[in-house]
Design a protein around this motif. Structure first.
Motif, PDB file in Angstrom:
ATOM      1  N   HIS A 117      72.549  -3.209 -10.142  1.00  0.00           N
ATOM      2  CA  HIS A 117      72.148  -4.596 -10.389  1.00  0.00           C
ATOM      3  C   HIS A 117      70.957  -4.690 -11.364  1.00  0.00           C
ATOM      4  CE1 HIS A 117      71.883  -8.832  -9.033  1.00  0.00           C
ATOM      5  NE2 HIS A 117      70.589  -8.675  -9.266  1.00  0.00           N
ATOM      6  N   HIS A 121      70.537  -6.449 -15.088  1.00  0.00           N
ATOM      7  CA  HIS A 121      69.510  -7.362 -15.621  1.00  0.00           C
ATOM      8  C   HIS A 121      68.924  -6.809 -16.922  1.00  0.00           C
ATOM      9  CE1 HIS A 121      69.441 -10.509 -12.717  1.00  0.00           C
ATOM     10  NE2 HIS A 121      69.100  -9.741 -11.695  1.00  0.00           N
ATOM     11  N   SER A 143      62.683 -10.374 -11.284  1.00  0.00           N
ATOM     12  CA  SER A 143      63.679 -11.040 -10.440  1.00  0.00           C
ATOM     13  C   SER A 143      63.060 -11.406  -9.105  1.00  0.00           C
ATOM     14  CB  SER A 143      64.892 -10.127 -10.248  1.00  0.00           C
ATOM     15  OG  SER A 143      64.549  -9.066  -9.391  1.00  0.00           O
ATOM     16  N   ASP A 312      71.730 -14.051 -11.266  1.00  0.00           N
ATOM     17  CA  ASP A 312      72.781 -13.092 -10.909  1.00  0.00           C
ATOM     18  C   ASP A 312      74.177 -13.525 -11.370  1.00  0.00           C
ATOM     19  OD1 ASP A 312      70.775 -11.659  -9.861  1.00  0.00           O
ATOM     20  OD2 ASP A 312      71.240 -12.071  -7.756  1.00  0.00           O
ATOM     21  N   MET A 316      76.957  -8.996 -16.174  1.00  0.00           N
ATOM     22  CA  MET A 316      75.895  -7.997 -16.395  1.00  0.00           C
ATOM     23  C   MET A 316      76.206  -6.683 -15.680  1.00  0.00           C
ATOM     24  SD  MET A 316      72.737  -9.400 -14.071  1.00  0.00           S
ATOM     25  CE  MET A 316      72.566  -8.910 -12.345  1.00  0.00           C
TER      26      MET A 316
HETATM   27 ZN    ZN Z   1      69.304 -10.237  -9.734  1.00  0.00          ZN
END
Ligand code: ZN
Ligand code: KG4
Length: 341
Positions: A117, A121, A143, A312, A316
């Motif tokens: 994750h 980003h 984040s 989110d 990505m």
């Molecule tokens: Zn995130």
């Protein structure tokens, strides 16, 4: 490689189809579909994300969004690979995506890749930025769970040079929002309110600004807001709104000041030609404008994700899976709640 990617690490159920081409020095991404189902309304009454509710909602939404994808790609025609976030995030939420990815991988006979994750980003600006990124670069990831600065000599390798020692900056925005009586998620609400306030009204601390390292600390800033509100009782009526807006604007200025100054210092020390911004807080226009202005002043290129790719999303995740595939690095397909960079 055309990737169907899945993201369920927190409170957004997201699927995307991304065409990934190019090698490690010049990867290129074309987002064909980017679908996100937000759970914000479910979690709002609780003032934050409730992990088991998130899991339940992901289980409900995944098949519905997948059906939409099938309308465009019957039998997953043209899709080469499925990819899914394995971490970091909420463990029960991560498992829903991983199990779903394995299930469709099995049924449609597609390989399944894991994705990180945070790398998502980091690379999300590449989804809309089509030029080759000038290196070396410095990246600021901001984040709800993380705040870090990375130094990148190559696009595919980086070194973390600093991170928050306590709260993430998004978390600080969310907590300050709660102190001001604003709904979850607080970041966008603080930004909205701050537009009507005087950013010089309250002089909040700039934690760790003068420390020689690239670490951050946002818990003290949040506590300073708490003490300010305790010691300065809110007026009533219209004046209360003005006062709250002043606090929001002053807090936002203090937080952004630290982020921008430390990032620019890192860019200067490492001779960065590009500053990359990523993560949900990158949606904050005040941060974007300040970082962009300072980067320009320093003669450094600034890249930031396009609107929908800040918070989110699944597109990505395809960037992380593709770059790791090129690097021949494989993530295990198990929930890794504390996975880092
Ligand atoms: Zn995130
Ligand atoms: O990246 P993200 O969507 O989820 C995580 O990986 O954590 O980031 C969510 C965080 C939340 O803390 C949210 O309040 C913050 O990003 N955020 C913002 C804004 N939009 C989202 N913070 C400040 N200003 C915004 N406009």
């Amino acid at each position: 490689m055309k990737i169907l990617s899945i993201e369920t690490s927190c409170d957004e159920t997201a699927l995307a189809v991304v065409l990934c081409t190019g090698g490690l020095t010049n990867p290129s991404f074309k987002v064909e579909k980017n679908l996100v189902s937000s759970q914000i309304n479910i979690h709002r009454p609780f003032g934050g994300v409730v992990p088991n509710l998130a899991k339940r909602e992901h289980l409900k939404s995944l098949p519905l969004i997948f059906e939409k994808i099938l309308k465009f790609y019957p039998d997953l025609k043209n899709i080469d690979t499925v990819s899914v976030t394995v971490g970091p995030g909420l463990e029960p939420a991560l498992w829903t995506g991983i199990n779903f990815a394995k299930f469709i991988g099995n049924i449609y006979k597609k390989p399944v890749l894991g994705g990180n994750h945070l790398e998502g980003h980091l690379y999300s600006s590449l989804l809309s930025h089509k030029e080759k990124v000038k290196l070396p670069a410095v990246a600021l990831i901001v984040s709800g769970g993380h705040t870090m600065i990375l130094k990148m000599d190559k696009l595919s390798t980086w070194k973390k040079i600093g991170e928050t020692k306590d709260d993430a900056v998004g978390e600080a925005f969310d907590k300050v929002a709660r102190l001001l009586g604003l709904p979850y998620p607080g970041g966008p609400e603080v930004e909205k309110l701050a537009k009507h306030g005087n950013e010089n009204a309250v002089s909040f601390p700039r934690p760790m600004l003068t420390h020689k390292n690239y670490d951050f600390s946002f818990s003290g800033l949040k506590t300073a807001v708490l003490y300010y509100l305790r010691d300065n009782p809110m007026p009533t009526g219209r004046q209360a709104k003005t006062k709250k807006a002043d606090v929001a604007a002053s807090f936002q200025k203090a937080a952004v000041d630290v982020l921008v100054k430390k990032t620019l210092r890192a860019a200067d020390e490492f001779g960065a030609k590009t500053i990359i911004l990523g993560g949900g807080v990158a949606a904050n226009k005040y941060l974007k404008n300040h970082l962009s202005k300072e980067a320009k002043r320093a003669g450094v290129k600034f890249i930031v994700p396009k609107g929908e790719f800040n918070t989110d999303n699944a597109a990505m995740i395809a960037t992380s899976s593709y770059i790791n595939h090129l690097k021949k690095k494989k993530y295990r397909l198990i929930a890794q709640a504390n996975l880092n960079m």
